[in-house]
Write an enzyme that holds these catalytic residues in place. Structure first.
Site, PDB file in Angstrom:
ATOM      1  N   TYR A 163      56.549  50.965  19.272  1.00  0.00           N
ATOM      2  CA  TYR A 163      57.831  51.668  19.176  1.00  0.00           C
ATOM      3  C   TYR A 163      58.607  51.217  17.941  1.00  0.00           C
ATOM      4  O   TYR A 163      59.079  52.039  17.146  1.00  0.00           O
ATOM      5  CB  TYR A 163      58.643  51.426  20.458  1.00  0.00           C
ATOM      6  CG  TYR A 163      59.862  52.301  20.586  1.00  0.00           C
ATOM      7  CD1 TYR A 163      59.819  53.493  21.302  1.00  0.00           C
ATOM      8  CD2 TYR A 163      61.064  51.944  19.982  1.00  0.00           C
ATOM      9  CE1 TYR A 163      60.935  54.305  21.427  1.00  0.00           C
ATOM     10  CE2 TYR A 163      62.187  52.751  20.088  1.00  0.00           C
ATOM     11  CZ  TYR A 163      62.123  53.922  20.813  1.00  0.00           C
ATOM     12  OH  TYR A 163      63.241  54.724  20.924  1.00  0.00           O
ATOM     13  N   SER A 183      65.051  40.571  43.350  1.00  0.00           N
ATOM     14  CA  SER A 183      64.455  41.904  43.359  1.00  0.00           C
ATOM     15  C   SER A 183      63.562  42.052  44.575  1.00  0.00           C
ATOM     16  O   SER A 183      62.547  41.367  44.707  1.00  0.00           O
ATOM     17  CB  SER A 183      63.630  42.141  42.092  1.00  0.00           C
ATOM     18  OG  SER A 183      62.815  43.289  42.315  1.00  0.00           O
ATOM     19  N   SER A 218      62.781  53.136  33.334  1.00  0.00           N
ATOM     20  CA  SER A 218      63.181  52.156  34.340  1.00  0.00           C
ATOM     21  C   SER A 218      64.197  51.170  33.766  1.00  0.00           C
ATOM     22  O   SER A 218      65.122  50.749  34.462  1.00  0.00           O
ATOM     23  CB  SER A 218      61.956  51.418  34.873  1.00  0.00           C
ATOM     24  OG  SER A 218      61.178  50.923  33.805  1.00  0.00           O
ATOM     25  N   SER A 219      64.085  50.828  32.488  1.00  0.00           N
ATOM     26  CA  SER A 219      65.040  49.847  31.950  1.00  0.00           C
ATOM     27  C   SER A 219      66.427  50.458  31.789  1.00  0.00           C
ATOM     28  O   SER A 219      67.426  49.805  32.100  1.00  0.00           O
ATOM     29  CB  SER A 219      64.543  49.228  30.645  1.00  0.00           C
ATOM     30  OG  SER A 219      64.050  50.193  29.786  1.00  0.00           O
ATOM     31  N   ASP A 255      67.748  57.800  26.983  1.00  0.00           N
ATOM     32  CA  ASP A 255      67.477  57.376  28.363  1.00  0.00           C
ATOM     33  C   ASP A 255      68.759  56.970  29.088  1.00  0.00           C
ATOM     34  O   ASP A 255      68.997  57.350  30.233  1.00  0.00           O
ATOM     35  CB  ASP A 255      66.507  56.188  28.374  1.00  0.00           C
ATOM     36  CG  ASP A 255      65.198  56.517  27.691  1.00  0.00           C
ATOM     37  OD1 ASP A 255      64.986  57.697  27.359  1.00  0.00           O
ATOM     38  OD2 ASP A 255      64.397  55.595  27.488  1.00  0.00           O
ATOM     39  N   THR A 314      63.020  61.604  18.788  1.00  0.00           N
ATOM     40  CA  THR A 314      64.016  62.242  17.927  1.00  0.00           C
ATOM     41  C   THR A 314      65.376  61.549  18.071  1.00  0.00           C
ATOM     42  O   THR A 314      66.214  61.677  17.188  1.00  0.00           O
ATOM     43  CB  THR A 314      64.185  63.730  18.299  1.00  0.00           C
ATOM     44  OG1 THR A 314      64.325  63.812  19.728  1.00  0.00           O
ATOM     45  CG2 THR A 314      62.987  64.553  17.866  1.00  0.00           C
ATOM     46  N   ASP A 315      65.576  60.802  19.180  1.00  0.00           N
ATOM     47  CA  ASP A 315      66.944  60.314  19.446  1.00  0.00           C
ATOM     48  C   ASP A 315      67.408  59.266  18.438  1.00  0.00           C
ATOM     49  O   ASP A 315      68.536  59.311  17.961  1.00  0.00           O
ATOM     50  CB  ASP A 315      67.131  59.852  20.896  1.00  0.00           C
ATOM     51  CG  ASP A 315      66.244  58.711  21.343  1.00  0.00           C
ATOM     52  OD1 ASP A 315      65.310  58.322  20.598  1.00  0.00           O
ATOM     53  OD2 ASP A 315      66.491  58.177  22.456  1.00  0.00           O
TER      54      ASP A 315
HETATM   55  C1  GLA Z   1      62.009  55.481  24.874  1.00  0.00           C
HETATM   56  C2  GLA Z   1      63.365  55.133  24.262  1.00  0.00           C
HETATM   57  C3  GLA Z   1      64.179  56.394  23.975  1.00  0.00           C
HETATM   58  C4  GLA Z   1      63.377  57.431  23.204  1.00  0.00           C
HETATM   59  C5  GLA Z   1      62.006  57.637  23.856  1.00  0.00           C
HETATM   60  C6  GLA Z   1      61.124  58.532  23.040  1.00  0.00           C
HETATM   61  O1  GLA Z   1      62.156  56.013  26.150  1.00  0.00           O
HETATM   62  O2  GLA Z   1      64.100  54.300  25.112  1.00  0.00           O
HETATM   63  O3  GLA Z   1      65.361  56.049  23.275  1.00  0.00           O
HETATM   64  O4  GLA Z   1      63.249  57.062  21.857  1.00  0.00           O
HETATM   65  O5  GLA Z   1      61.328  56.407  24.049  1.00  0.00           O
HETATM   66  O6  GLA Z   1      61.627  59.812  22.950  1.00  0.00           O
END
Ligand code: GLA
Length: 366
Positions: A223, A73, A129-130, A174, A39-40
């Site tokens: 994605y 790392s 993690s990213s 995130d 949704t973001d």
């Molecule tokens: C990843 C993306 C977020 C979000 C989620 C799904 O984590 O980095 O921005 O879109 O997927 O909710």
């Protein structure tokens, strides 16, 4: 492991690798998302929780030569040498480099930089993690060079690095959860306005995070395809963002292509589930919250088509073992599920899943 312990450990790793003390050491948490998936980037609502003790820690010090970055790392047992002028090369150090280029190019040209990192977050587990790597990098580099950035500015910058340098068209959830969120507390965020507020924890129940053992790779097609489908749906429906639509608009979906209709239905309904979930938490309605998690998983599986057989099976098994709710969390195509369980059922549910799914691992109970 606490944030302080993470910072202490990364400072020790820096010292062991470079033979000197770092100048700064800091960390940033990963997150689990409780409701509101994909949704973001549609301007909608999300309900993530920054994770206690699962994150990325970074130590930095000046050197070894102008413009040169030595990145080590401890977790990946990998040392990479980059230059501040480099472009993206498809390596973990890209995330750090993108952050350095965004806020400290001239400083790094002048001083060079040594970096050590450790992570307690499995990569590809759907736990950001990213974003944690970007937020930790920005926290460290702004502290090192004395630059002022608010947590919100760090979140916005970190997302820009991921979109523009790394090339992943993610939303801001995130990075916002990692930079602004309080580890262990859920955060309600309106991704359109960035208004946010803490959400209450469910009484008498906890969240269990279980990695399916299937790692996702979000820069791969899935994605970006979903982002493109949402854009196409906006065009078909004549809106700027899918979050301009609400439950009253669901009948309009009959007029557009079936696939785009299903993608849009997921966004509309998951957006609404975040609002309903927040209401449920505020009212202490733990069962109601669990049910919303279950319908969110079904929507991800049937309408958004981002689940995999392993996460579907884990969710079913968690519910069969007595969970109040369960759903895949994060970007999808594998990764982790999050389960809501009454406190006295946590152990039994975790044990049942690990028994039945040899690749599954309980990562946290929060
Ligand atoms: C990843 C993306 C977020 C979000 C989620 C799904 O984590 O980095 O921005 O879109 O997927 O909710």
């Amino acid at each position: 492991m606490s944030e302080t312990e993470l910072a202490t450990r990364v400072a020790a790793a820096f010292q062991a690798h470079f033979g000197e003390q770092p100048e700064v050491a800091t960390s940033a948490p990963g997150r689990v998302n409780l409701l509101g998936e994909h949704t973001d980037y549609n301007g909608g609502f999300v309900l993530p929780m920054a994770l206690r003790g699962l994150g990325v820690a970074i130590a930095m010090g000046r050197g070894p030569a102008p413009g040169v970055i030595e990145a080590y790392s401890d977790t990946f047992h990998d040392a990479e040498t980059r230059n501040i002028a480099d472009g993206k090369e498809g390596r973990w150090s890209d995330y750090v480099l993108g952050c350095l280029k965004a806020v400290a190019t001239e400083d790094v040209v002048e001083t060079g930089l040594r970096i050590a990192l450790i992570t307690t977050l499995p990569m590809g587990a759907g736990l950001s993690s990213s974003a944690a790597l970007e937020v930790a990098s920005l926290r460290a580099v702004t502290e090192l060079y004395g630059k002022e950035m608010t947590p919100e500015e760090i979140a916005i910058q970190a997302r820009a690095v991921e979109n523009d340098f790394v090339g992943m068209p993610c939303g801001i959830m995130d990075q916002f959860a990692s930079s602004v969120g309080e580890p262990g507390n859920a955060l309600f965020l309106n991704t359109r306005t960035l208004e946010h507020s803490p959400a209450p924890s469910p009484e008498g129940a906890r969240f269990i995070i279980v990695h399916s053992g299937v790692s996702h790779q979000l820069t791969e097609d899935g994605y970006a395809t979903r982002v493109a489908e949402c854009n196409a749906a906006c065009e078909a429906l004549g809106v700027e963002l899918l979050s301009d639509l609400g439950p009253d608009d669901l009948p309009r979906l009959d007029t557009i292509d079936d696939l785009l209709a299903r993608r849009t239905r997921h966004i509309i309904t998951d957006n609404q589930r975040v609002l309903d979930g927040l209401t449920a938490l505020k009212a202490g309605d733990v069962d109601g919250f669990g049910k919303l998690m279950v319908s969110s998983h079904a929507s991800q599986r049937d309408d958004y088509e981002i689940t995999v057989p392993e996460t579907d099976a884990l969710v079913d098994a968690a519910l069969a073992a007595g969970a109040l709710g369960a759903r895949q969390t994060g970007g999808g195509f594998g990764g982790s599920i999050v389960i809501l369980a009454a406190t006295d059922k946590i152990e039994a549910i975790g044990a049942a899943l690990v028994d039945a799914f040899p690749k599954a691992r309980v990562l946290a109970v929060t």
